[in-house]
Design a protein around this motif. Structure first.
Motif, mmCIF file in Angstrom:
data_model
loop_
_atom_site.group_PDB
_atom_site.id
_atom_site.type_symbol
_atom_site.label_atom_id
_atom_site.label_comp_id
_atom_site.label_asym_id
_atom_site.label_seq_id
_atom_site.Cartn_x
_atom_site.Cartn_y
_atom_site.Cartn_z
ATOM 1 N N LYS A 507 53.864 25.183 94.896
ATOM 2 C CA LYS A 507 53.923 23.737 94.696
ATOM 3 C C LYS A 507 53.061 22.942 95.664
ATOM 4 O O LYS A 507 52.913 21.730 95.497
ATOM 5 C CB LYS A 507 55.371 23.203 94.764
ATOM 6 C CG LYS A 507 56.379 23.981 93.948
ATOM 7 C CD LYS A 507 56.053 23.990 92.482
ATOM 8 C CE LYS A 507 57.119 24.736 91.690
ATOM 9 N NZ LYS A 507 56.776 24.838 90.267
ATOM 10 N N LEU A 508 52.503 23.582 96.694
ATOM 11 C CA LEU A 508 51.692 22.877 97.674
ATOM 12 C C LEU A 508 50.261 23.404 97.633
ATOM 13 O O LEU A 508 50.048 24.614 97.569
ATOM 14 C CB LEU A 508 52.256 23.071 99.084
ATOM 15 C CG LEU A 508 53.686 22.593 99.316
ATOM 16 C CD1 LEU A 508 54.153 23.025 100.704
ATOM 17 C CD2 LEU A 508 53.779 21.082 99.168
ATOM 18 N N PRO A 509 49.252 22.515 97.679
ATOM 19 C CA PRO A 509 47.866 22.998 97.727
ATOM 20 C C PRO A 509 47.661 23.904 98.934
ATOM 21 O O PRO A 509 48.127 23.598 100.035
ATOM 22 C CB PRO A 509 47.048 21.704 97.863
ATOM 23 C CG PRO A 509 47.920 20.635 97.294
ATOM 24 C CD PRO A 509 49.323 21.042 97.647
ATOM 25 N N PRO A 510 46.995 25.031 98.757
ATOM 26 C CA PRO A 510 46.741 25.928 99.892
ATOM 27 C C PRO A 510 46.021 25.205 101.023
ATOM 28 O O PRO A 510 45.197 24.324 100.790
ATOM 29 C CB PRO A 510 45.857 27.019 99.281
ATOM 30 C CG PRO A 510 46.204 27.005 97.819
ATOM 31 C CD PRO A 510 46.485 25.577 97.494
ATOM 32 N N SER A 511 46.337 25.598 102.245
ATOM 33 C CA SER A 511 45.704 24.980 103.405
ATOM 34 C C SER A 511 44.242 25.393 103.494
ATOM 35 O O SER A 511 43.797 26.356 102.846
ATOM 36 C CB SER A 511 46.439 25.397 104.681
ATOM 37 O OG SER A 511 46.239 26.773 104.936
ATOM 38 N N ARG A 512 43.497 24.701 104.337
ATOM 39 C CA ARG A 512 42.089 25.047 104.535
ATOM 40 C C ARG A 512 41.958 26.464 105.101
ATOM 41 O O ARG A 512 41.048 27.210 104.723
ATOM 42 C CB ARG A 512 41.439 24.035 105.476
ATOM 43 C CG ARG A 512 41.373 22.623 104.914
ATOM 44 C CD ARG A 512 40.821 21.650 105.947
ATOM 45 N NE ARG A 512 40.968 20.269 105.510
ATOM 46 C CZ ARG A 512 40.078 19.602 104.784
ATOM 47 N NH1 ARG A 512 38.950 20.198 104.423
ATOM 48 N NH2 ARG A 512 40.287 18.347 104.423
ATOM 49 N N ASP A 513 42.868 26.822 105.992
ATOM 50 C CA ASP A 513 42.824 28.165 106.559
ATOM 51 C C ASP A 513 43.104 29.213 105.486
ATOM 52 O O ASP A 513 42.445 30.264 105.444
ATOM 53 C CB ASP A 513 43.843 28.275 107.689
ATOM 54 C CG ASP A 513 43.870 29.670 108.301
ATOM 55 O OD1 ASP A 513 42.842 30.079 108.871
ATOM 56 O OD2 ASP A 513 44.913 30.342 108.193
ATOM 57 N N GLU A 514 44.070 28.939 104.611
ATOM 58 C CA GLU A 514 44.358 29.879 103.528
ATOM 59 C C GLU A 514 43.161 30.037 102.616
ATOM 60 O O GLU A 514 42.845 31.149 102.163
ATOM 61 C CB GLU A 514 45.580 29.406 102.738
ATOM 62 C CG GLU A 514 46.900 29.579 103.469
ATOM 63 C CD GLU A 514 48.061 28.974 102.726
ATOM 64 O OE1 GLU A 514 49.172 29.530 102.823
ATOM 65 O OE2 GLU A 514 47.873 27.931 102.058
ATOM 66 N N VAL A 515 42.481 28.936 102.322
ATOM 67 C CA VAL A 515 41.290 29.005 101.468
ATOM 68 C C VAL A 515 40.206 29.839 102.141
ATOM 69 O O VAL A 515 39.559 30.684 101.500
ATOM 70 C CB VAL A 515 40.771 27.589 101.148
ATOM 71 C CG1 VAL A 515 39.394 27.657 100.492
ATOM 72 C CG2 VAL A 515 41.751 26.860 100.230
ATOM 73 N N SER A 516 40.004 29.632 103.437
ATOM 74 C CA SER A 516 38.983 30.409 104.165
ATOM 75 C C SER A 516 39.291 31.897 104.120
ATOM 76 O O SER A 516 38.396 32.737 103.911
ATOM 77 C CB SER A 516 38.902 29.937 105.620
ATOM 78 O OG SER A 516 38.462 28.597 105.689
ATOM 79 N N ARG A 517 40.577 32.244 104.301
ATOM 80 C CA ARG A 517 40.954 33.655 104.286
ATOM 81 C C ARG A 517 40.877 34.244 102.879
ATOM 82 O O ARG A 517 40.518 35.412 102.702
ATOM 83 C CB ARG A 517 42.352 33.822 104.877
ATOM 84 C CG ARG A 517 42.388 33.574 106.385
ATOM 85 C CD ARG A 517 43.702 33.969 107.032
ATOM 86 N NE ARG A 517 44.791 33.079 106.642
ATOM 87 C CZ ARG A 517 45.855 33.452 105.958
ATOM 88 N NH1 ARG A 517 45.989 34.698 105.565
ATOM 89 N NH2 ARG A 517 46.804 32.574 105.655
#
Length: 591
Positions: A507-517
């Motif tokens: 339900k929450l947009p992935p964080s920038r760190d999650e996107v990078s990983r």
């Protein structure tokens, strides 16, 4: 243009103007929720000529008489949209929209459409603006009266007294916002000020003393000269960024702006402008709630530097505030499986193997220190003008959502609300299983990429199990499971597909760190096998899945935001469903 053409424009609309004025231009959402409501507002002075004024005498609790109050009763257009899930959620603040000089509530349409997914919204046309009545009394156009009008609208629409409020204001509406916020006191939880003025524009300041006695026909002459040129007239150009000229979106925005200009009530504009004054440094310093300031790079009406000036004026409470953790609510966290977070708490790396421990999941996100504060930085939008709320609605909506969830009230977050509601029911209840079965199992290969989007698999399911996927889609070499929960299938039963667990919160947009990983994980897969076809899934494979895939397309493949969203939608209709995920893409990649 010849003198004859100028004279003709005073009496005859052009073909374009006629087309724009054939209907008022109210969007369907506004039409559905609009009402003309009688609102009584106290006047500072009585007017013996007004047929709509009434005088009443009130008494104090000890029956001693007090000064009579004069009420001006106006027919105001009010839009009041209740949150469609509000009855299932904890009490929420409402959002009040305040437009600017010569504006109308229609200018907030895109933002209202966004806000109604997670908030109750109230908007209204100021006296003499839009569809609201234009009173004859000059006193009805003072900033003090307009402030009392906003408070009266709130009182008429709030279901209970003392309702908490978030103010969304544009241009002159920002001046009213400071006064309304002071009147509400602790009930005002936040202000979003878009293109706020710090002073009166020099041309208008020079004109103001004359507006008190200028004949209407003379002002109409100035207006007609200003609108010569239609979509490229000065009246439109000063409101819209020149960078958007020639695009289809620009044509639409310019037509809206020209229609709004044509609908301005000249007398009401003159009276409102006569009394207009900017909020002072002292006014802003008295604001004690969080404030988000948004300016526009190409704003010719309120220069973008205004937001930095006002930011320096704000008191400490408005510039920074306690952080609110934008995470799943306690109820949602408690509803997770008992082993959630166990494996991921031991390592920050995603798990990649053909027989990974199916019980692995991401750690529960813990709130930050309650004493931690973070400054609220003003934002200046690129390639946008004074009507940036219409030119860049996705970006502005995303900024507003982030601000409200982080600094105002995390409950005013679509992600929090969806997580709260999801925590009240089992994901694999009969209702949700039926919903899952109706979703397409695996998408087409997304054009120009190595991706297929999927819904989660179920062990031994007749249509969508590990064995069925390997049989029906032999091109899939890897699957990235981004769901938080233990998957309802056994990854060890894959025979040639490599399974990667990459847990994220739903339900929450992935964080920038999650996107990078995630991007690093995909890069590693493709480095190992340049011909790999990667399936990614959350529960249904639309929102988080689409977000990760779009981020990869934008960052690694050079897609624009719109092209990435379209490519995902073409492969997996209807694409990303939750608007706050789309807004977050625009915030991250357009600013």
């Amino acid at each position: 243009m010849s003198a004859f053409d100028l004279l003709k424009s005073f009496f005859v609309y052009s073909d374009l103007e006629k087309r724009l004025l054939e209907d008022y231009g109210d969007p369907p959402l506004i039409v559905k929720h609009s009402q003309i409501r009688k609102i009584s507002v106290p006047l500072e002075q009585t007017s013996s000529t007004s047929s709509t004024t009434t005088t009443t005498t009130t008494t104090t609790t000890n029956n001693s008489p007090v000064k009579p109050s004069t009420q001006l009763t106006l027919n105001l257009r009010v839009v009041h949209i209740r949150h469609y899930r509000g009855h299932k959620l904890p009490p929420l603040p409402l959002v009040l929209c305040l437009h600017g000089l010569g504006g109308q509530l229609n200018q907030f349409h895109d933002l209202i459409d966004h806000l109604t997914h997670f908030a109750e919204v109230v908007a209204f046309d100021l006296p003499g603006h839009g569809r609201s009545q234009a009173p004859t009394e000059w006193a009805a156009y003072t900033p003090e009266f307009l402030t009392r009008t906003a408070l009266a609208v709130l009182q008429a629409t709030a279901d209970e007294p003392g309702r908490e409020v978030v103010i969304l204001a544009h241009s002159m509406g920002c001046m009213l916002a400071t006064a309304v916020a002071r009147a509400l006191g602790i009930r005002c939880l936040g202000i979003i000020a878009i293109c706020p003025p710090v002073d009166i524009e020099p041309g208008l300041a020079a004109l103001q003393p004359k507006l008190g006695y200028m004949p209407t026909w003379m002002f109409t002459v100035f207006r007609n000269i200003d609108k010569l040129g239609g979509l490229t007239s000065p009246s439109v150009e000063r409101m819209i960024s020149p960078h958007t000229k020639g695009t289809k979106e620009s044509q639409t925005v310019r037509e809206k702006q020209l229609r709004w200009n044509l609908q301005v009530n000249a007398v009401a504009w003159m009276k409102t402008a006569y009394y207009l004054r900017a909020s002072t440094k002292e006014d802003w310093a008295k604001v004690e709630c969080p404030v988000l300031l948004i300016g526009a790079e190409d704003d010719a009406v309120t220069p973008p530097g205004n937001v930095k000036t006002i930011a320096s004026w704000l008191g400490p409470k408005a510039r920074s505030t306690m952080l609110h953790p934008a995470v799943a609510p306690k109820e949602a966290i408690e509803a997770l499986p008992m082993n959630a977070g166990k494996a991921a708490q031991e390592t920050d790396e995603p798990i990649s193997s053909s027989s990974s421990d199916a019980s692995s999941s991401s750690p529960v996100v813990t709130p930050k220190d309650d004493n931690e504060e973070e400054p609220i930085e003003p934002t200046i939008l690129h390639d946008a003008g004074h009507m940036c709320l219409v030119e860049k609605p996705e970006v502005v909506s995303g900024l507003i959502s982030d601000f409200i969830a982080k600094y105002v009230d995390v409950k005013l977050s679509l992600g929090w609300q969806l997580a709260f509601l999801a925590s009240k029911k089992d994901k694999w209840s009969l209702k949700n299983e039926n919903k899952w079965r109706q979703v397409e199992a695996v998408s087409d290969l997304i054009e120009g990429t190595h991706f297929r989007a999927m819904k989660t698999l179920r062990q031994d399911d007749a249509e969508h199990s590990p064995s069925r996927v390997e049989a029906l889609y032999p091109d899939i070499t890897d699957i990235i499971d981004i769901s938080r929960e233990t998957p309802p299938y056994d990854p060890s039963t894959f025979t040639h597909i490599v399974y990667h667990k990459f847990p994220t919160v739903s339900k929450l947009p992935p964080s920038r760190d999650e996107v990078s990983r995630y991007i690093a994980l995909v890069d590693n897969i493709l480095q190992r096998n340049p011909d790999a076809v990667i399936g990614t899934h959350c529960h249904y494979g639309f929102n988080r899945t689409g977000f990760f895939l779009c981020c990869y397309m934008i960052e690694r493949l050079g897609f624009t935001i719109k092209k990435a969203l379209l490519a995902f939608r073409n492969a997996r209709n209807p694409g990303i469903k939750h608007s706050h995920f789309i807004d977050e893409l625009y915030v991250r990649y357009e600013l």
